[in-house]
Scaffold this motif. Structure first.
Motif, PDB file in Angstrom:
ATOM      1  N   LEU A  54      -7.030   4.923 -18.683  1.00 19.47           N
ATOM      2  CA  LEU A  54      -7.624   3.821 -17.915  1.00 19.47           C
ATOM      3  C   LEU A  54      -6.715   2.605 -17.808  1.00 19.47           C
ATOM      4  O   LEU A  54      -6.958   1.727 -16.982  1.00 19.47           O
ATOM      5  N   GLY A  55      -5.692   2.567 -18.642  1.00 20.73           N
ATOM      6  CA  GLY A  55      -4.851   1.379 -18.660  1.00 20.73           C
ATOM      7  C   GLY A  55      -3.633   1.472 -17.762  1.00 20.73           C
ATOM      8  O   GLY A  55      -2.677   0.727 -17.928  1.00 20.73           O
ATOM      9  N   GLU A  56      -3.666   2.372 -16.824  1.00 19.95           N
ATOM     10  CA  GLU A  56      -2.532   2.546 -15.911  1.00 19.95           C
ATOM     11  C   GLU A  56      -2.386   1.308 -15.016  1.00 19.95           C
ATOM     12  O   GLU A  56      -3.366   0.843 -14.410  1.00 19.95           O
ATOM     13  N   ALA A  57      -1.178   0.789 -14.935  1.00 21.42           N
ATOM     14  CA  ALA A  57      -0.949  -0.414 -14.133  1.00 21.42           C
ATOM     15  C   ALA A  57      -0.723  -0.034 -12.667  1.00 21.42           C
ATOM     16  O   ALA A  57       0.083   0.847 -12.371  1.00 21.42           O
ATOM     17  N   ILE A  58      -1.468  -0.691 -11.780  1.00 22.22           N
ATOM     18  CA  ILE A  58      -1.341  -0.388 -10.339  1.00 22.22           C
ATOM     19  C   ILE A  58      -0.636  -1.553  -9.659  1.00 22.22           C
ATOM     20  O   ILE A  58      -1.192  -2.663  -9.586  1.00 22.22           O
ATOM     21  N   PRO A  59       0.574  -1.340  -9.153  1.00 24.01           N
ATOM     22  CA  PRO A  59       1.263  -2.428  -8.462  1.00 24.01           C
ATOM     23  C   PRO A  59       0.467  -2.861  -7.231  1.00 24.01           C
ATOM     24  O   PRO A  59      -0.020  -2.018  -6.487  1.00 24.01           O
ATOM     25  N   GLY A  60       0.291  -4.169  -7.085  1.00 27.31           N
ATOM     26  CA  GLY A  60      -0.441  -4.663  -5.911  1.00 27.31           C
ATOM     27  C   GLY A  60      -1.945  -4.664  -6.110  1.00 27.31           C
ATOM     28  O   GLY A  60      -2.681  -5.151  -5.265  1.00 27.31           O
ATOM     29  N   GLY A  61      -2.445  -4.078  -7.198  1.00 25.17           N
ATOM     30  CA  GLY A  61      -3.880  -4.089  -7.487  1.00 25.17           C
ATOM     31  C   GLY A  61      -4.638  -2.923  -6.892  1.00 25.17           C
ATOM     32  O   GLY A  61      -4.094  -2.125  -6.125  1.00 25.17           O
ATOM     33  N   ALA A  62      -5.933  -2.850  -7.305  1.00 24.80           N
ATOM     34  CA  ALA A  62      -6.798  -1.741  -6.861  1.00 24.80           C
ATOM     35  C   ALA A  62      -7.022  -1.817  -5.354  1.00 24.80           C
ATOM     36  O   ALA A  62      -7.087  -2.902  -4.782  1.00 24.80           O
ATOM     37  N   ARG A  63      -7.113  -0.647  -4.728  1.00 19.77           N
ATOM     38  CA  ARG A  63      -7.361  -0.605  -3.280  1.00 19.77           C
ATOM     39  C   ARG A  63      -8.220   0.605  -2.939  1.00 19.77           C
ATOM     40  O   ARG A  63      -8.103   1.663  -3.582  1.00 19.77           O
ATOM     41  N   LEU A  64      -8.981   0.467  -1.873  1.00 22.09           N
ATOM     42  CA  LEU A  64      -9.771   1.612  -1.399  1.00 22.09           C
ATOM     43  C   LEU A  64      -8.863   2.742  -0.909  1.00 22.09           C
ATOM     44  O   LEU A  64      -9.227   3.911  -0.925  1.00 22.09           O
ATOM     45  N   ALA A  65      -7.657   2.386  -0.478  1.00 25.48           N
ATOM     46  CA  ALA A  65      -6.724   3.400   0.039  1.00 25.48           C
ATOM     47  C   ALA A  65      -6.332   4.414  -1.029  1.00 25.48           C
ATOM     48  O   ALA A  65      -5.836   5.491  -0.703  1.00 25.48           O
ATOM     49  N   TYR A  66      -6.563   4.093  -2.327  1.00 30.76           N
ATOM     50  CA  TYR A  66      -6.114   4.997  -3.387  1.00 30.76           C
ATOM     51  C   TYR A  66      -7.218   5.929  -3.899  1.00 30.76           C
ATOM     52  O   TYR A  66      -7.027   6.613  -4.905  1.00 30.76           O
ATOM     53  N   VAL A  67      -8.366   5.926  -3.234  1.00 26.00           N
ATOM     54  CA  VAL A  67      -9.507   6.671  -3.803  1.00 26.00           C
ATOM     55  C   VAL A  67      -9.471   8.175  -3.502  1.00 26.00           C
ATOM     56  O   VAL A  67     -10.203   8.942  -4.134  1.00 26.00           O
TER      57      VAL A  67
END
Lengths: 137, 472
Positions: B22-35
């Motif tokens: 759960l602690g994976e860092a996502i560059p640019g933050g969470a997005r719906l495009a990644y679902v």
């Protein structure tokens, strides 16, 4: 790898019916032939459709209803006087010759014979998508 | 509670595992495009669960496949709903996998040492298509049989090994009971096993490479957000939304089951499931000996470019507007597939004979689905055996019924097939002499439907009618 190396058995003759039923023959007529075949562990009687036509010389010919393109069942269209395959619009003439569409050859003729006034056929399968008639089973 | 967690953690390392996941860092933050990736995994798990329930009743052999599916659809509590969820779920898998591919491709997320990750995804794409293809045959109804006959014939076109491959997949020259069992094994064991293995590889490689982030480098540098909680909520929310939508569709429009496959029916018009319709239309354009170009060579070239994309597109640029060739080619392929699909539908609608036959087939499917379940009568027909005991004439009639191939069109117990109407209950409509008359000289309507005059002796005709009258 089974049944790649299994040799196919001898194909028996199947009865179509009395030739008197096929006179006169104004158009190709669909007949159902029963063939005894092995389907895995099952020995079964399978019903296969064929078309009986008559040549200009009066000889009866039996055509397989399996399209030589991708194996759909070919249907006779009486109003257009031609066979047509419902899948990829292959069209065949009354004698089974290719008229148009993707099939690489005309409809396959099955070996047939007349014995004691009855038409008999040897039902076989042919390789699809090739220009020549190659028996595969 | 915390003591229990500590106890578990000391033995399993659960907290560390969760922190890692759960602690994976996502560059640019969470997005719906990644679902789409995790959404796809959850829809697949839904398919596994519904598939296990279906497997409780299904028997993979040609003589039992259809009746067991009919049983689960018509008799088993929620059987129709579960089957519909599974059937529509396969369409959802295709849609979500396309969205996942589109997002990855448009964002350029295959770049930056992600070649193997991308190729593992391509294998998963092929496996999802394989699941759809193998599952389609299993109900062994008319459309399943004929669509798979065409599909397996395409295999025959593969150079050098085509004929060998076709026989291996079918279990012989013709489609039969070995085809059903082979497709079942592929659908239930081999392909799902491969999917689990490649999902593991895909996720491992994804975590190794890390999330690519948005295509704009600046946006990626702005901030970093952990996977938990926002991205996790988005992913789960997306998957739950899909499964709820599937549930609603399955509830309102249950998937239909057609009559059992009848290879002798020459009037049936085979049409594949929507995702294979573009391929079906494409095959019409490759005539004669050029078929190998359309069926094998062009799809192989497209596949090589698709799978090898990270090797061909080496520029680090990820913005879609600066990659017109790759993005344009992908959009062009998608539009071409959509166009082929539309053309197929338009052609079917333009030809009145085809449109009428397809409508008739849909009606037959609807009627069959609505009819009450008819249990299998083994070994031949209990009804007929009972009737024969009561009246020996019906036993002779049955033999004539089979000898005249009446069963090929009207069914082995007169239950009817798509090729001809049912004979059960005919006695209530027609007196015996009237039946004898129309069997000898069929009406115009019967002739148009393919009925041939029955040319047998009057005595044989009498016992044949006696048998037909005995059908209940």
């Amino acid at each position: 790898m089974y049944p790649l190396r299994r040799k196919p058995g001898e194909v028996a003759w199947s009865d179509i019916g009395p030739t008197t039923d096929l006179t006169p023959l104004a158009a190709p007529v669909k007949m159902l032939v029963e063939i005894e075949q092995r389907d895995g562990w099952r020995k079964m009687i399978s019903t296969k459709p064929v078309y009986v036509t008559r040549t200009a010389e009066g000889r009866l010919r039996v055509l397989s209803a399996v399209c030589p393109h991708l194996g759909c069942s070919v249907a006779w269209n009486d109003s257009r006087r031609q066979f047509s395959c419902p899948c990829h619009v292959g069209v065949f003439a009354e004698d089974g010759a290719l008229v148009s569409g993707p099939p690489p050859r005309g409809m396959d003729e099955l070996d047939s014979t007349v014995e004691d006034g009855r038409l008999k056929v040897r039902y076989q399968y042919f390789r699809q998508l090739v220009t020549t008639r190659e028996i595969i089973a | 509670m915390s003591r229990l967690v500590d106890w578990l953690d000391r033995r399993t390392g659960l907290q560390h595992l969760l922190r890692e996941a759960l602690g994976e860092a996502i560059p640019g933050g969470a997005r719906l495009a990644y679902v789409f990736g995790s959404g796809l995994l959850l829809v697949f798990l839904s398919q596994v669960i519904t598939g296990v329930f279906l497997a409780l009743y299904y028997v993979p052999s040609a003589d039992h496949a259809h009746v067991t599916v009919a049983y689960m659809v018509k008799e088993v509590a929620s059987g129709s709903f579960l089957r519909s969820l599974h059937a529509y779920g396969s369409s959802a898998m295709i849609i979500v996998v396309l969205l996942h591919v589109a997002q990855t491709l448009i964002y350029g997320s295959y770049k930056g040492a992600r070649e193997i990750l991308w190729m593992a995804g391509c294998v998963l794409f092929a496996l999802v298509l394989g699941m759809a293809f193998t599952g389609y045959l299993l109900p062994w109804d008319q459309k399943a049989y004929f669509a798979t006959a065409v599909g397996t014939n395409i295999l025959g076109e593969v150079p050098l090994i085509g004929e060998w491959l076709q026989r291996l997949v079918r279990g012989g020259a013709d489609m039969g009971t070995l085809t059903v069992s082979r497709f079942f094994v592929a659908h239930v064991f081999l392909i799902p096993g491969a999917i689990f293995a490649f999902v593991g590889l895909h996720v491992f490689l994804f975590r190794k490479a890390g999330p690519a982030g948005p295509p704009s480098v600046e946006a990626g540098r702005q901030r970093t957000e952990l996977f938990y909680p926002r991205q996790l909520l988005m992913d789960v929310g997306f998957a739950v939304t899909i499964i709820v939508c599937l549930g609603a569709i399955a509830w309102m429009w249950p998937a239909e089951l057609g009559p059992e496959a009848n290879p002798a029916d020459t009037r049936f018009l085979p049409r594949p499931e929507w995702y294979y319709v573009p391929v079906f239309q494409w095959l019409k354009y490759w005539k004669g000996s050029s078929a190998v170009v359309g069926i094998v060579i062009i799809p192989a070239i497209v596949a090589v470019f698709f799978v090898g994309l990270p090797f061909f597109d080496r520029s680090p640029e990820r913005a879609p507007s600066k990659r017109p060739v790759t993005v344009g080619a992908f959009v062009a392929v998608l539009l071409s597939l959509a166009l082929l699909g539309v053309l197929s539908v338009v052609e079917d609608r333009r030809d009145p004979a085809i449109a009428e036959q397809l409508a008739a087939q849909r009606e037959v499917d609807r009627q069959f689905t609505a009819e009450p379940f008819e249990p299998e009568e083994s070994p031949a027909s209990l009804k007929t055996a009972k009737a024969a005991l009561a009246d020996p004439a019906t036993a002779r009639g049955k033999a004539i019924y089979e000898a005249q191939s009446c069963d090929a069109c009207h069914g082995d117990a007169g239950q009817g097939t798509p090729g001809a109407s049912a004979l059960i209950g005919l006695a209530a409509k027609y007196p015996a002499d009237e039946l004898q008359r129309v069997l000898k000289i069929p009406t115009q309507e019967m002739t148009d439907g393919g009925m041939m005059p029955v040319d047998i002796s009057d005595d044989d005709l009498r016992v044949l009618v006696a048998y037909v009258n005995a059908l209940r």
